[in-house]
Design a protein around this motif. Structure first.
Motif, mmCIF file in Angstrom:
data_model
loop_
_atom_site.group_PDB
_atom_site.id
_atom_site.type_symbol
_atom_site.label_atom_id
_atom_site.label_comp_id
_atom_site.label_asym_id
_atom_site.label_seq_id
_atom_site.Cartn_x
_atom_site.Cartn_y
_atom_site.Cartn_z
ATOM 1 N N MET A 1 -1.700 13.643 5.835
ATOM 2 C CA MET A 1 -2.886 12.787 5.941
ATOM 3 C C MET A 1 -3.799 12.904 4.726
ATOM 4 O O MET A 1 -3.333 13.103 3.618
ATOM 5 C CB MET A 1 -3.588 13.109 7.253
ATOM 6 C CG MET A 1 -2.671 12.842 8.441
ATOM 7 S SD MET A 1 -3.278 13.499 9.995
ATOM 8 C CE MET A 1 -2.969 15.230 9.783
ATOM 9 N N GLY A 2 -5.065 12.815 4.946
ATOM 10 C CA GLY A 2 -6.005 12.676 3.825
ATOM 11 C C GLY A 2 -6.347 13.970 3.119
ATOM 12 O O GLY A 2 -5.867 15.049 3.469
ATOM 13 N N TRP B 1 0.335 2.561 2.298
ATOM 14 C CA TRP B 1 0.539 1.581 1.219
ATOM 15 C C TRP B 1 0.482 2.194 -0.171
ATOM 16 O O TRP B 1 0.895 1.587 -1.139
ATOM 17 C CB TRP B 1 -0.503 0.444 1.305
ATOM 18 C CG TRP B 1 -1.915 0.917 1.448
ATOM 19 C CD1 TRP B 1 -2.612 1.048 2.611
ATOM 20 C CD2 TRP B 1 -2.798 1.358 0.400
ATOM 21 N NE1 TRP B 1 -3.870 1.553 2.352
ATOM 22 C CE2 TRP B 1 -4.016 1.749 1.004
ATOM 23 C CE3 TRP B 1 -2.693 1.449 -0.986
ATOM 24 C CZ2 TRP B 1 -5.098 2.228 0.270
ATOM 25 C CZ3 TRP B 1 -3.773 1.930 -1.718
ATOM 26 C CH2 TRP B 1 -4.949 2.311 -1.089
ATOM 27 N N ASN B 2 -0.048 3.424 -0.312
ATOM 28 C CA ASN B 2 -0.413 3.860 -1.666
ATOM 29 C C ASN B 2 0.745 4.394 -2.506
ATOM 30 O O ASN B 2 0.637 4.433 -3.728
ATOM 31 C CB ASN B 2 -1.572 4.865 -1.613
ATOM 32 C CG ASN B 2 -1.172 6.168 -0.982
ATOM 33 O OD1 ASN B 2 -0.411 6.195 -0.024
ATOM 34 N ND2 ASN B 2 -1.688 7.258 -1.506
ATOM 35 N N THR C 1 -5.470 7.843 12.347
ATOM 36 C CA THR C 1 -4.199 7.363 12.919
ATOM 37 C C THR C 1 -3.303 8.565 13.238
ATOM 38 O O THR C 1 -2.660 8.609 14.296
ATOM 39 C CB THR C 1 -3.474 6.422 11.926
ATOM 40 O OG1 THR C 1 -4.403 5.472 11.415
ATOM 41 C CG2 THR C 1 -2.337 5.685 12.590
ATOM 42 N N GLU D 1 1.367 -2.537 6.146
ATOM 43 C CA GLU D 1 1.309 -4.001 6.120
ATOM 44 C C GLU D 1 1.095 -4.555 4.712
ATOM 45 O O GLU D 1 1.544 -5.661 4.392
ATOM 46 C CB GLU D 1 0.155 -4.491 7.018
ATOM 47 C CG GLU D 1 0.358 -4.264 8.510
ATOM 48 C CD GLU D 1 -0.098 -2.881 8.988
ATOM 49 O OE1 GLU D 1 0.103 -1.883 8.249
ATOM 50 O OE2 GLU D 1 -0.635 -2.796 10.101
ATOM 51 N N GLU E 1 -13.174 11.327 2.943
ATOM 52 C CA GLU E 1 -12.239 10.798 1.949
ATOM 53 C C GLU E 1 -12.639 9.373 1.582
ATOM 54 O O GLU E 1 -12.811 8.534 2.462
ATOM 55 C CB GLU E 1 -10.817 10.790 2.523
ATOM 56 C CG GLU E 1 -9.772 10.388 1.503
ATOM 57 C CD GLU E 1 -8.374 10.286 2.097
ATOM 58 O OE1 GLU E 1 -8.230 9.703 3.195
ATOM 59 O OE2 GLU E 1 -7.436 10.766 1.454
ATOM 60 N N PHE F 1 5.968 19.789 -0.227
ATOM 61 C CA PHE F 1 4.721 19.025 -0.342
ATOM 62 C C PHE F 1 4.030 19.051 1.014
ATOM 63 O O PHE F 1 4.650 18.771 2.034
ATOM 64 C CB PHE F 1 5.033 17.576 -0.734
ATOM 65 C CG PHE F 1 3.804 16.710 -0.829
ATOM 66 C CD1 PHE F 1 3.175 16.513 -2.049
ATOM 67 C CD2 PHE F 1 3.268 16.101 0.301
ATOM 68 C CE1 PHE F 1 2.026 15.731 -2.141
ATOM 69 C CE2 PHE F 1 2.124 15.314 0.220
ATOM 70 C CZ PHE F 1 1.505 15.126 -1.015
ATOM 71 N N LYS G 1 8.683 1.940 9.612
ATOM 72 C CA LYS G 1 7.560 1.005 9.803
ATOM 73 C C LYS G 1 6.641 1.182 8.592
ATOM 74 O O LYS G 1 5.824 2.106 8.544
ATOM 75 C CB LYS G 1 6.832 1.389 11.098
ATOM 76 C CG LYS G 1 6.109 0.273 11.806
ATOM 77 C CD LYS G 1 5.076 -0.460 11.044
ATOM 78 C CE LYS G 1 3.759 0.148 10.798
ATOM 79 N NZ LYS G 1 2.981 -0.595 9.780
ATOM 80 N N CYS H 1 -3.672 10.673 -2.013
ATOM 81 C CA CYS H 1 -4.164 11.678 -1.053
ATOM 82 C C CYS H 1 -4.501 12.969 -1.774
ATOM 83 O O CYS H 1 -5.304 13.757 -1.291
ATOM 84 C CB CYS H 1 -3.124 11.929 0.018
ATOM 85 S SG CYS H 1 -1.499 12.261 -0.674
ATOM 86 N N THR I 1 4.715 4.778 7.243
ATOM 87 C CA THR I 1 4.287 5.088 5.862
ATOM 88 C C THR I 1 3.059 4.271 5.436
ATOM 89 O O THR I 1 2.814 3.180 5.952
ATOM 90 C CB THR I 1 5.462 4.829 4.890
ATOM 91 O OG1 THR I 1 5.954 3.501 5.084
ATOM 92 C CG2 THR I 1 6.585 5.830 5.126
ATOM 93 N N THR J 1 2.813 9.369 7.453
ATOM 94 C CA THR J 1 1.867 9.608 6.369
ATOM 95 C C THR J 1 0.816 8.514 6.424
ATOM 96 O O THR J 1 1.156 7.318 6.472
ATOM 97 C CB THR J 1 2.559 9.611 4.996
ATOM 98 O OG1 THR J 1 3.548 10.639 4.987
ATOM 99 C CG2 THR J 1 1.572 9.888 3.874
ATOM 100 N N GLY J 2 -0.456 8.916 6.414
ATOM 101 C CA GLY J 2 -1.536 7.928 6.470
ATOM 102 C C GLY J 2 -2.848 8.637 6.728
ATOM 103 O O GLY J 2 -3.007 9.816 6.391
ATOM 104 N N SER J 3 -3.781 7.927 7.363
ATOM 105 C CA SER J 3 -5.128 8.479 7.513
ATOM 106 C C SER J 3 -5.195 9.487 8.669
ATOM 107 O O SER J 3 -4.353 9.470 9.578
ATOM 108 C CB SER J 3 -6.110 7.337 7.749
ATOM 109 O OG SER J 3 -5.731 6.655 8.927
#
Ligand code: NAD
Length: 476
Positions: free
Chosen positions: A247-248, A147-148, A228, A174, A378, A445, A171, A280, A145, A223-225
């Protein structure tokens, strides 16, 4: 506060730890998070693999009780969790509390789903044979996951994973260990058998490959960029592992001449700048027809001048800080690039406040064209650009001219254009007279093109990812 990993039902020490800083005030250290290694991840996977069969056999009532407890606890503590979120990630306090509440509601929703799990009885083409279709758990799922949305996104993966009988290794990003730790603490007291839920802190590049590469992990939800996500999908593909990626986005918001100006300005300011634009689904490309363009830009500029940027926990703050120095620098760089490419910049400068934090004035870049970098990549900060177009047809073409396809919006009073846009926008979510960001917790979603890969998250659609379908034929 020490944020430890949670493995096999116990909190787990590591030799290494890293401080966790409040982006509104860098003198405020929230705690220290464990920095796990590949061996910690391997232990968590073993714990999940050892517990998966037992949880797969749990009754709907057992699953309901666990999820209902977690949801109730989160809702009862939403003010405290929301404050933690705002202090750790930088959303304003109402946004932080809103996100915590949403996480609680997600667990409540999936508590209900445990009792509603259904199958199908189908007719066979052959005489006397019955066909029934049932859903079973997939086993161990790895959840990665960003951070946002540090409480809601883990919640919308953990809740369906557990509801459908899977064991979990989470996970988290950070930058937000406090939120993940708080969620794990609540889950640890829910009556869930040991090992069914595990949390491993650590760097993505270190613990991530262990999770993705393990033969004991049956599916990955990420979920992320986009960068990755692509590499995770490639690794999962080699192993034929089930994978879901969110993603983005580079989400367009079309504003037509016939739009209600107040509604359009509200939708664009909220969509582009709330949560510091770190969504996102943020409305980052404002595509505006000629007749309303100048009025619209002037009205948005006036609204931006009246937004307070500051410490996330202060009552008067509308826009909190950017999450960290690196992200802030990236946002400022994109504003510079847009100016060099010919855009006219309103706002967009670094701000000093009475606390040392990562503050930035919201930026509106006008006079841009859709081929500029500001409209292709993005940014993930409080930065939006305006593209002037002739009419609806050009607006739709510009809206769809992007590699992304997460959310898209239109502000208009024309039913004809709204209906046409809903049918033809290349995006997983379409908003009419609403910000591109801001979604319900119980409906599907996800996006199209480079924004998403695999089946949808949230609501009843989540069953597709977190279960496998079995078709049984019976000759009685
Ligand atoms: P990121 O890709 O840097 O990190 C996401 C997660 O992946 C983190 O937990 C990170 O530790 C982990 N990771 C990093 N390298 C890894 C590797 N090699 N193997 C496994 N895991 C690894 O993204 P971020 O900066 O945390 O989040 C911002 C991005 O997330 C933006 O692009 C945003 O659009 C996207 N996002 C998308 C959605 C959506 O639902 N579509 C929602 C929120 C955020």
């Amino acid at each position: 506060m020490e944020y430890k990993s949670f493995i096999g039902g116990a909190w787990h020490e590591t030799s290494d730890s890293t401080p966790n800083v409040n982006p509104s005030d860098t003198s405020d250290i929230l705690g220290h998070a464990a920095v796990g290694g590949a061996d910690d991840m391997a232990r968590a996977i073993d714990a999940a693999a050892g517990a998966a069969a037992q949880w797969a056999k749990s009754t709907p009532q057992q699953r309901f009780d666990v999820l209902d407890f977690i949801g109730s606890e989160i809702l009862a503590r939403k003010a405290e969790l929301g404050e933690l979120l705002s202090r750790e990630e930088g959303k304003t306090l109402p946004e932080g509390i809103g996100e915590a509440a949403r996480a609680g509601q997600i667990f409540k929703f999936f508590a209900g789903e445990t009792l509603r799990q259904t199958g199908d009885i189908l007719a066979s083409v052959r005489p006397g044979i019955g066909v029934d279709v049932t859903r079973s758990p997939i086993g161990v799922v790895g959840l990665i996951t960003p951070w946002n949305f540090p409480i809601a996104i883990p919640a919308w993966k953990i809740a369906p994973a557990l509801a459908f009988g899977n064991a979990v290794v989470l996970k988290p990003a950070e930058l937000v260990p406090g939120c993940a730790h708080a969620l794990a603490d609540i889950i640890s007291r829910s009556g869930l058998p040991e090992g069914v839920f595990n949390l491993v802190f650590g760097r993505g590049s270190v613990v991530g490959p262990e999770l993705i590469g393990s033969k004991k992990v049956n599916a990955i939800s990420f979920t992320g960029s986009v960068g990755t996500g692509r590499s995770i999908a490639a690794d999962c593909g080699k192993m034929l592992k089930k994978v879901q990626l969110e993603m983005g986005g580079k989400n367009p918001m079309v504003v037509l001449d016939d739009a209600d100006l107040d509604i359009a300005v509200d939708a664009c300011v909220n969509g582009a700048y709330f949560s510091t634009g770190q969504r996102c689904t943020a409305s980052s490309r404002l595509i505006v027809t000629e007749g309303i363009h100048d009025k619209f830009v002037a009205a948005v500029e006036e609204r931006l001048n009246n937004l307070n940027v500051g410490h996330a926990l202060r009552k008067e703050t509308h826009i909190g800080p950017v999450v960290d120095e690196k992200q802030l620098q990236q946002d400022l760089d994109y504003v510079d690039i847009a100016a060099k490419d010919g855009g006219k910049v309103i706002g967009g400068q670094r701000l000093n406040r009475d606390t040392e934090g990562f503050f930035m004035a919201p930026a509106l870049v006008t006079e841009t064209t859709n081929d500029m970098r500001i409209n292709r990549e993005e940014v993930f900060g409080p930065v939006a650009s305006v593209v002037r177009v002739k009419d609806y047809d050009e607006a739709l073409a510009v809206a769809n001219d992007t590699e992304f396809g997460l959310s898209s919006g239109i502000c208009t009073t024309s039913l004809k254009h709204a209906s046409h846009f809903k049918a033809n926008a290349e995006a997983g979510m379409v908003m009419v007279n609403l910000p591109t960001a801001g979604v319900d917790y119980h409906v599907p979603f996800g996006g199209t093109k480079a924004s998403s890969f695999g089946s949808r998250e949230q609501g009843t659609y989540a069953a597709e990812f977190y279960t496998t379908v079995k078709t049984a034929y019976t000759l009685p």
